[in-house]
Design a protein around this motif. Structure first.
Motif, short mmCIF file in Angstrom:
data_model
loop_
_atom_site.label_atom_id
_atom_site.label_comp_id
_atom_site.label_asym_id
_atom_site.label_seq_id
_atom_site.Cartn_x
_atom_site.Cartn_y
_atom_site.Cartn_z
N GLY A 1 0.78 -1.23 0.00
CA GLY A 1 0.00 0.00 0.00
C GLY A 1 0.81 1.28 0.00
N TYR A 2 2.14 1.15 -0.06
CA TYR A 2 2.97 2.35 -0.04
C TYR A 2 3.10 2.99 -1.42
CZ TYR A 2 4.25 0.96 4.67
OH TYR A 2 4.20 0.61 5.99
N LEU A 3 2.81 2.23 -2.47
CA LEU A 3 2.79 2.76 -3.83
C LEU A 3 1.47 2.38 -4.50
CD1 LEU A 3 6.37 1.94 -5.23
CD2 LEU A 3 5.54 4.14 -4.35
N ASN A 4 1.03 3.21 -5.42
CA ASN A 4 -0.07 2.89 -6.32
C ASN A 4 0.50 2.62 -7.70
OD1 ASN A 4 -2.14 3.31 -4.40
ND2 ASN A 4 -2.11 5.52 -4.78
N TYR A 5 -0.07 1.63 -8.41
CA TYR A 5 0.42 1.30 -9.74
C TYR A 5 -0.68 1.51 -10.76
CZ TYR A 5 2.40 -1.31 -13.65
OH TYR A 5 2.89 -1.68 -14.88
N ASP A 6 -0.38 2.30 -11.78
CA ASP A 6 -1.31 2.55 -12.88
C ASP A 6 -0.93 1.64 -14.04
OD1 ASP A 6 -2.76 3.51 -15.06
OD2 ASP A 6 -2.67 5.58 -14.39
N GLU A 7 -1.72 0.59 -14.28
CA GLU A 7 -1.38 -0.40 -15.29
C GLU A 7 -1.40 0.19 -16.70
OE1 GLU A 7 -3.76 -3.87 -14.98
OE2 GLU A 7 -3.12 -4.34 -12.92
N GLU A 8 -2.25 1.19 -16.93
CA GLU A 8 -2.37 1.74 -18.28
C GLU A 8 -1.09 2.43 -18.72
OE1 GLU A 8 -5.74 4.21 -18.78
OE2 GLU A 8 -7.19 2.64 -18.27
N VAL A 9 -0.42 3.11 -17.81
CA VAL A 9 0.80 3.83 -18.18
C VAL A 9 2.06 3.16 -17.63
CG1 VAL A 9 -0.39 6.03 -18.37
CG2 VAL A 9 0.59 5.37 -16.18
N GLY A 10 1.89 2.14 -16.78
CA GLY A 10 3.03 1.42 -16.24
C GLY A 10 3.88 2.27 -15.31
#
Length: 268
Positions: free
Chosen positions: A67-76
């Motif tokens: 939970g310390y980072l968020n990952y946006d799969e669309e932009v990697g």
């Protein structure tokens, strides 16, 4: 005043087997994100922290799962997640100085139509722990948690000026190698402002760190005179001119620093 040794960079060749390298690298990844929390990818993170992309990929995956980072799969790309707030919440909540300083800072920010920051020293940098801003000052995107260099900012130079000579010279030596061939110019400007601050109580930065911004800095001292916090006022050069700083805003900043010292005497 308890002093911590400055953290070793992730790629440092210095070995101390009491240090957990995995933890140090994970924290380095979190510190790779700027105050605007702009999403960045593994390659950019790797370049910033001096680790291989494979190592960074494992760290970012772990930090995302926790939970310390968020990952946006669309932009990697990654951005800081909400769990990061828990790392500093308890410390920040205990910092009564922020509650004491805030009304004085906000009043000056509104008068100046500029930003007013309170900061504490960490190694050769200052970390902002409170920020009071106006709409005009939002163009410079700095806030709580931002780090600024001591050597080329008004707040940092004022802090250096207030330190005992041995500590000040140690700080100067510690950063001299970071500026390469530019160091003689950087040092000369810093020493001129340190001398100015010792005479006038505040130091200036005339676009020396952020080109489009000017600032004046002062310190908040303990009862024995030792500096414990820095405070500054600054903004876009079109609004916060050097003439205005010297003539009006810096003297008001000194008044704010003295008010904070007076009210906070029991906790400084």
């Amino acid at each position: 005043m308890v002093r911590r040794r400055q953290a070793l960079p992730a790629s440092s060749g210095t070995k101390d087997y009491r240090i957990n390298s995995g933890l140090a690298r994970g924290l380095a990844v979190l510190r790779a994100f700027g105050p605007d929390n702009r999403p960045i990818g593994n390659a950019e993170i790797a370049a910033r922290v001096g680790l291989s992309k494979a190592t960074v990929s494992r760290l970012t995956f772990t930090l995302t799962e926790l939970g310390y980072l968020n990952y946006d799969e669309e932009v990697g790309r990654y951005s800081l997640g909400p769990a990061v707030l828990t790392l500093g919440y308890d410390v920040m909540a205990q910092m009564e100085i922020r509650d004491i300083a805030r009304p004085y800072m906000q009043s000056l920010a509104e008068y100046a139509n500029a930003s007013v920051y309170l900061g504490t020293v960490d190694g050769n940098e200052i970390i902002y722990i409170e920020a009071c801003r106006t709409k005009a000052s939002m163009a410079i995107r700095l806030g709580v948690g931002s780090r600024i260099p001591m050597i080329c900012t008004g707040m940092g130079r004022a802090f250096l000026a207030a330190l005992p000579e041995k500590e000040r010279e140690a700080q100067m030596r510690a950063v001299s190698g970071d500026y390469g061939d530019d160091w003689p110019t950087v040092e000369a400007k810093a020493r001129a402002q340190i001398a100015f601050a010792q005479e006038n109580g505040f130091a200036l930065s005339d676009g020396d760190w952020i080109v489009e911004a000017n600032s004046a800095g002062a310190v908040v001292r303990r009862s024995d005179g030792y500096p414990v916090y820095g405070i500054n006022v600054g903004g876009l050069r079109s609004i916060v001119t050097n003439e205005r700083l010297v003539r009006d805003l810096a003297p008001r900043l000194l008044d704010v620093a003295r008010e904070i010292e007076h009210v906070a005497r029991g906790i400084l």
